[in-house]
Design an enzyme around this catalytic site. Sequence first.
Site, PDB file in Angstrom:
ATOM      1  CE  LYS A  13      -2.378   1.810   3.599  1.00 12.04           C
ATOM      2  NZ  LYS A  13      -3.252   2.165   4.720  1.00 12.04           N
ATOM      3  CD  GLN A  52      -9.862   5.584  11.809  1.00 11.21           C
ATOM      4  OE1 GLN A  52     -10.667   4.675  12.200  1.00 11.21           O
ATOM      5  NE2 GLN A  52      -9.517   5.463  10.366  1.00 11.21           N
TER       6      GLN A  52
END
Length: 330
Positions: A65, A136
């Site tokens: 990633k 988040q």
Amino acid sequence: MLKGEDVKSVLTMDEVMVVVEEAFKEKGLGRVQMPPKPYLFFEKYNGDLRVMPSYLEKLDISAVKIVNSHPQNRRYGLPTVMAVLVLVEPKTGVPLAIMDGTWITAMRTGAASGIATKYLGRKNIQKLGLVGAGVQALTQLMALTHVTNLRKVKVWSLKFEEAKNFVDKVKNDYPNVEFKATQTVKETVENVDVVVTATPSRKPLVMESWIADGTHINAIGADAPGKQELDPKILKKAKIVVDDLEQSCHGGEINVPLAKGEISKNDIYGEIGEIVTGKKPGRTFDKEITIFVSTGLAIQDAVTANLAYKKALEKGLGVQFDLKEFLALT
């Protein structure tokens, strides 16, 4: 190739929590390859870039990633965190999928806190304090509702309007929960069972005198060198559990206090993988203050990407591409 909307449509928090807990277990058993993530710092733009490779040997899952953190991106109409993820077939090195990793990052981070809370939080958790009201905060809330009996959630953001907007966005999805946007961090974290800190702060926001005995803290925001959200005095009196010892020491909530000599590595109780595998106990008494230091692990991304890939194949989502043509192979 999977767009963000494809990834988002196939991932559910309960399934992500299952695979992330499995990834923690594999790490605890020593069956993963995962070098600490390197950083590029774009100081003049207040941003950074990380590269995160991993391989879960027994599960035969591998991925890489690339992810950024740019807290000022909102002024450009962009997410503060964006990611691209490549899922790789370990046998041949063939890229199985190239996918948006932004929602994967949010989901697996929320899932990690849910798992940590299951092992480190008290029983019958009902009150949550969210420090930070970004993306988040949403996935943290999603995960915690799977492992707790939430009845009250207080939300703070640097801009009160952002906290209020967050409450307005989620309150209808959780009709049994009372939500409140708060004006101060102190009000947010006092008299709660769980605290989540999810900001890009570089100085302590949560003070030791505000944290009651028995509180569990998921420290999420300090995911790079120099970031810090908690008063180091909290760390000195708490059981500290990290996701990865080496990575946490240079980029997690403990990185600044360690560098200043305010705590030492001896103050770190262990890794979440050791608790998931039963090598070490989690919470041992009700009044214990516990902290989960989350830096975000590449293995979390890999297993979540693999889950998204398999479900997308089942549903016929994404765009198929010819590998030879894509890589100009003959």
